[in-house]
Design a protein around this motif. Structure first.
Motif, PDB file in Angstrom:
ATOM      1  N   HIS A 113       0.820  -1.221   0.000  1.00 30.82           N
ATOM      2  CA  HIS A 113       0.000   0.000   0.000  1.00 30.82           C
ATOM      3  C   HIS A 113       0.852   1.268   0.000  1.00 30.82           C
ATOM      4  O   HIS A 113       0.453   2.307   0.518  1.00 30.82           O
ATOM      5  N   ARG A 114       2.051   1.154  -0.572  1.00 31.49           N
ATOM      6  CA  ARG A 114       2.923   2.301  -0.838  1.00 31.49           C
ATOM      7  C   ARG A 114       3.460   3.004   0.410  1.00 31.49           C
ATOM      8  O   ARG A 114       3.607   4.211   0.440  1.00 31.49           O
ATOM      9  N   PHE A 115       3.744   2.241   1.441  1.00 27.83           N
ATOM     10  CA  PHE A 115       4.420   2.774   2.624  1.00 27.83           C
ATOM     11  C   PHE A 115       5.907   2.456   2.519  1.00 27.83           C
ATOM     12  O   PHE A 115       6.283   1.389   2.034  1.00 27.83           O
ATOM     13  N   GLU A 116       6.714   3.370   2.977  1.00 27.07           N
ATOM     14  CA  GLU A 116       8.144   3.119   3.087  1.00 27.07           C
ATOM     15  C   GLU A 116       8.364   2.471   4.458  1.00 27.07           C
ATOM     16  O   GLU A 116       7.948   3.025   5.477  1.00 27.07           O
ATOM     17  N   VAL A 117       8.979   1.300   4.485  1.00 26.59           N
ATOM     18  CA  VAL A 117       9.137   0.526   5.715  1.00 26.59           C
ATOM     19  C   VAL A 117      10.614   0.415   6.075  1.00 26.59           C
ATOM     20  O   VAL A 117      11.440   0.029   5.245  1.00 26.59           O
ATOM     21  N   TYR A 118      10.928   0.751   7.327  1.00 30.06           N
ATOM     22  CA  TYR A 118      12.276   0.573   7.885  1.00 30.06           C
ATOM     23  C   TYR A 118      12.168  -0.520   8.945  1.00 30.06           C
ATOM     24  O   TYR A 118      11.619  -0.291  10.020  1.00 30.06           O
ATOM     25  N   ASP A 119      12.678  -1.703   8.627  1.00 25.41           N
ATOM     26  CA  ASP A 119      12.566  -2.874   9.493  1.00 25.41           C
ATOM     27  C   ASP A 119      13.907  -3.067  10.216  1.00 25.41           C
ATOM     28  O   ASP A 119      14.916  -3.368   9.586  1.00 25.41           O
ATOM     29  N   MET A 120      13.905  -2.868  11.545  1.00 28.87           N
ATOM     30  CA  MET A 120      15.144  -2.899  12.328  1.00 28.87           C
ATOM     31  C   MET A 120      15.037  -3.916  13.470  1.00 28.87           C
ATOM     32  O   MET A 120      14.085  -3.871  14.248  1.00 28.87           O
ATOM     33  N   ASN A 121      16.022  -4.794  13.564  1.00 32.11           N
ATOM     34  CA  ASN A 121      16.118  -5.691  14.708  1.00 32.11           C
ATOM     35  C   ASN A 121      16.994  -5.003  15.747  1.00 32.11           C
ATOM     36  O   ASN A 121      18.173  -4.778  15.513  1.00 32.11           O
ATOM     37  N   VAL A 122      16.409  -4.676  16.888  1.00 28.25           N
ATOM     38  CA  VAL A 122      17.132  -3.908  17.909  1.00 28.25           C
ATOM     39  C   VAL A 122      17.605  -4.787  19.071  1.00 28.25           C
ATOM     40  O   VAL A 122      17.987  -4.284  20.118  1.00 28.25           O
TER      41      VAL A 122
END
Length: 165
Positions: free
Chosen positions: A39-48
């Motif tokens: 759905h056109r979202f920019e996703v930043y996927d971070m393992n913290v």
């Protein structure tokens, strides 16, 4: 999860309860990330998992591609987050996996970080842009006080305690 044209999309379902949504199961989180990507979202996927308070800002700078002059403090995070506003996407999603590990070191710092994101999310919504943070925890009972005026909630598939245990 249907289109967000009728206020029924996943973005609407999350934002109606605040900018922060919690997850336990990675499979559900991954399915929701796919929805956001579709759905056109920019996703930043971070393992913290291995992040600590002393390297939080260094990691944020690296993962979010903040400028070299990033001041590595919460005020600088607030400023740099505001600069990420981008209308070429439907919105922006931050994913913090294993967030409970970082919270175990400094829960107040984590709450302050989430509070900044929630405040910025409200500001962006006024201009028509969406900002959402998804926090995944290996602790099915993790709890946070109010963040941005709302208590973070569990996603709709893990709302009940027994769906996480």
């Amino acid at each position: 999860m249907s289109s967000n044209k009728n206020n029924t999309g996943l973005d609407y379902q999350i934002l109606k309860n605040g900018a922060v949504c919690m997850y336990y199961k990675n499979g559900i989180l991954d399915k929701h990330i796919l929805w956001f990507t579709d759905h056109r979202f920019e996703v930043y996927d971070m393992n913290v998992r291995n992040w600590k308070p002393n390297n939080l800002h260094k990691n944020l700078k690296e993962h979010l591609k903040f400028p070299d002059y990033y001041g590595e403090n919460l005020n600088a995070f607030n400023d740099s987050l505001g600069d990420m506003y981008n209308t070429s996407y439907e919105g922006l999603v931050f994913v913090f996996r294993c967030f409970d590990y970082l919270a175990a070191y400094d829960k107040k710092l984590c709450e302050a970080l989430l509070d900044i994101i929630a405040k910025t999310s409200r500001e962006w919504l006024l201009a028509g842009q969406k900002l959402i943070v998804l926090i995944q925890s290996t602790d099915p009972n993790i709890y946070f006080e109010e963040i941005g005026g709302n208590t973070p909630h569990w996603n709709n598939e893990e709302w009940f305690d027994d769906t996480r245990n």
